[in-house]
Design a protein around this motif. Structure first.
Motif, mmCIF file in Angstrom:
data_model
loop_
_atom_site.group_PDB
_atom_site.id
_atom_site.type_symbol
_atom_site.label_atom_id
_atom_site.label_comp_id
_atom_site.label_asym_id
_atom_site.label_seq_id
_atom_site.Cartn_x
_atom_site.Cartn_y
_atom_site.Cartn_z
ATOM 1 N N GLY A 174 -15.198 8.570 3.012
ATOM 2 C CA GLY A 174 -14.746 8.192 1.695
ATOM 3 C C GLY A 174 -13.466 8.467 1.476
ATOM 4 O O GLY A 174 -12.544 7.493 1.000
ATOM 5 N N SER A 175 -12.928 9.677 1.814
ATOM 6 C CA SER A 175 -11.697 10.178 1.667
ATOM 7 C C SER A 175 -10.761 9.164 2.569
ATOM 8 O O SER A 175 -9.445 8.806 2.233
ATOM 9 N N SER A 176 -11.129 8.860 3.887
ATOM 10 C CA SER A 176 -10.523 8.131 4.781
ATOM 11 C C SER A 176 -10.002 6.619 4.033
ATOM 12 O O SER A 176 -9.164 6.100 4.488
ATOM 13 N N VAL A 177 -11.288 6.127 3.452
ATOM 14 C CA VAL A 177 -11.105 4.882 2.848
ATOM 15 C C VAL A 177 -10.123 4.837 1.963
ATOM 16 O O VAL A 177 -9.436 3.943 1.564
ATOM 17 N N LEU A 178 -10.129 5.896 1.004
ATOM 18 C CA LEU A 178 -9.227 5.873 0.017
ATOM 19 C C LEU A 178 -7.889 5.997 0.369
ATOM 20 O O LEU A 178 -6.834 5.427 -0.235
ATOM 21 N N LEU A 179 -7.372 6.371 1.550
ATOM 22 C CA LEU A 179 -6.413 6.643 2.120
ATOM 23 C C LEU A 179 -5.987 5.084 2.668
ATOM 24 O O LEU A 179 -4.877 4.449 2.468
ATOM 25 N N ALA A 180 -6.767 4.364 3.233
ATOM 26 C CA ALA A 180 -6.633 2.969 3.751
ATOM 27 C C ALA A 180 -6.476 2.169 2.733
ATOM 28 O O ALA A 180 -5.592 1.239 2.937
ATOM 29 N N MET A 181 -6.995 2.328 1.357
ATOM 30 C CA MET A 181 -6.665 1.498 0.272
ATOM 31 C C MET A 181 -5.533 1.938 -0.190
ATOM 32 O O MET A 181 -4.671 0.943 -0.754
ATOM 33 N N ALA A 182 -4.936 2.982 -0.087
ATOM 34 C CA ALA A 182 -3.656 3.414 -0.522
ATOM 35 C C ALA A 182 -2.643 2.619 0.408
ATOM 36 O O ALA A 182 -1.700 2.055 -0.249
ATOM 37 N N PHE A 183 -2.888 2.468 1.510
ATOM 38 C CA PHE A 183 -1.987 1.839 2.413
ATOM 39 C C PHE A 183 -1.955 0.322 2.221
ATOM 40 O O PHE A 183 -0.942 -0.411 2.249
ATOM 41 N N ASP A 184 -3.159 -0.237 1.840
ATOM 42 C CA ASP A 184 -3.338 -1.572 1.586
ATOM 43 C C ASP A 184 -2.443 -1.771 0.230
ATOM 44 O O ASP A 184 -1.589 -2.936 0.382
ATOM 45 N N ARG A 185 -2.587 -1.265 -0.616
ATOM 46 C CA ARG A 185 -1.556 -1.297 -1.914
ATOM 47 C C ARG A 185 -0.322 -1.064 -1.415
ATOM 48 O O ARG A 185 0.752 -1.981 -2.156
ATOM 49 N N GLY A 222 0.805 -2.479 -11.921
ATOM 50 C CA GLY A 222 0.535 -0.976 -12.587
ATOM 51 C C GLY A 222 -1.113 -0.859 -12.782
ATOM 52 O O GLY A 222 -1.597 0.114 -12.315
ATOM 53 N N SER A 223 -1.480 -1.966 -13.195
ATOM 54 C CA SER A 223 -2.912 -1.970 -13.535
ATOM 55 C C SER A 223 -3.824 -1.685 -12.390
ATOM 56 O O SER A 223 -4.824 -0.931 -12.033
ATOM 57 N N THR A 224 -3.476 -2.435 -11.260
ATOM 58 C CA THR A 224 -4.066 -2.295 -9.969
ATOM 59 C C THR A 224 -4.028 -0.855 -9.546
ATOM 60 O O THR A 224 -4.937 -0.186 -8.878
ATOM 61 N N CYS A 225 -2.955 -0.292 -9.431
ATOM 62 C CA CYS A 225 -2.596 0.874 -8.918
ATOM 63 C C CYS A 225 -3.387 2.289 -9.942
ATOM 64 O O CYS A 225 -3.961 3.001 -9.346
ATOM 65 N N VAL A 226 -3.479 1.871 -11.061
ATOM 66 C CA VAL A 226 -4.055 2.761 -11.901
ATOM 67 C C VAL A 226 -5.575 2.798 -11.652
ATOM 68 O O VAL A 226 -6.189 4.028 -11.534
#
Length: 319
Positions: free
Chosen positions: A116-127, A243-247
């Protein structure tokens, strides 16, 4: 000495552990089960609903939603590996869990937490790619790349946690077999051993720091660059949309990391297991899986529209 050695060996290879539930709040177990049951049902419905929408809606077949599906799947596995047993403890006082079953539960809880933590990192890279380098987004995050990231996420979670069961299995258990917890948390089980558990503690600390530390640093760097890119946008409407997507993503990160941090610190550095520590660990397990699909459902217009479409379809069929 021979008799003591035999006694230690018998306890070491005992086939069962016993989960204490929430120590000091045994009288309130039934009441604790009520919100836990509600949260579990909401978790199942919300996660399966969003996963179904992502799978069936062609417009959502994008990298961002592929990563969201990975996150929701890891949340579901983590929830289903712990909450049903918690409910059995709270409802029927069914505390017994086999030694092998305890090791399996430990592996699934910790490995999918890392995933789950790794996926959050991948999502940050995606954004980051979507906002800071949008023209290359479709060429950078292709389907094969997303698939490879998913495989790396799985391998990372499995390899880092695979030693945990073996580190526990080597320990002799000549004390109580009652785990002061609601599930088989690595250190909570290791603390029952009558031998030195410094290797368990050290390895657990290294894993936690290498995962949360590394992931949080890279996520922070990504969002620092994203914020700079957003502030440079000339259109107010564009800034609001980005900003909404990032929030949304930041809320999911905070929901995941804050309870995990409190749970980790209390478990590693607390002298004695308390009801507060156990409650924090339960919150860490149950709240992110429930809130993640809700947060994305509220903040993502595409998911909103499809949820409303499903509700409208169900109501019209009943009529």
């Amino acid at each position: 000495m021979v008799m003591m050695s035999i006694h230690t060996m018998n306890l070491s290879f005992s086939s069962s552990f016993f989960l204490a539930g929430v120590p000091g709040l045994e009288y309130a177990h039934w009441w604790i089960s009520l919100p836990l049951t509600f949260i579990y049902l909401v978790t199942l419905v919300a996660n399966f609903c969003v996963l179904f929408i992502i799978k069936t809606e062609q417009s959502l077949h994008q990298p961002m939603y592929a990563f969201l599906s990975m996150l929701l799947f890891s949340d579901l596995v983590q929830s289903n590996s712990t909450i049903p047993k918690m409910l059995l403890i709270f409802w029927f006082n069914d505390r017994e869990i086999s030694f092998d079953g305890c090791l399996v539960q430990m592996f699934f809880v910790h490995s999918f937490s890392i995933m789950g933590s790794s996926v959050l990192l991948a999502m940050a890279f995606d954004r980051y790619v979507a906002i800071c380098d949008p023209l290359r987004y479709s060429t950078v995050l292709t389907n094969p790349v997303v698939t490879k990231i998913g495989i790396l996420v799985s391998i990372r979670g499995i390899l880092l946690i695979l030693p945990h069961p073996f580190l526990v299995k080597r320990l002799p258990f000549c004390r109580s077999h009652t785990i002061e917890h609601t599930y088989c948390e690595h250190i909570a089980v290791a603390k029952l051993s009558c031998s030195d558990i410094r290797i368990n503690v050290l390895y657990g600390l290294i894993v936690a720091l290498s995962v949360v530390g590394v992931d949080s640093v890279f996520i922070t760097v990504s969002y620092t660059m994203i914020v700079r890119a957003v502030l440079r946008l000339s259109s107010r409407e564009a800034r609001h949309k980005v900003g909404s997507t990032c929030v949304t993503h930041v809320c999911v990160i905070l929901v995941a990391y804050i309870p995990a941090l409190f749970s980790f610190m209390s478990q590693r550095f607390g002298e004695n297991t308390s009801s507060t520590q156990i409650i924090l660990s339960i919150l860490y397990l149950i709240f992110p899986p429930m809130l993640n699909p809700i947060i994305y459902g509220i903040k993502t217009r595409e998911i909103q529209k499809n949820v409303l479409k499903i509700i409208y379809y169900r109501i019209s069929r009943k009529r």
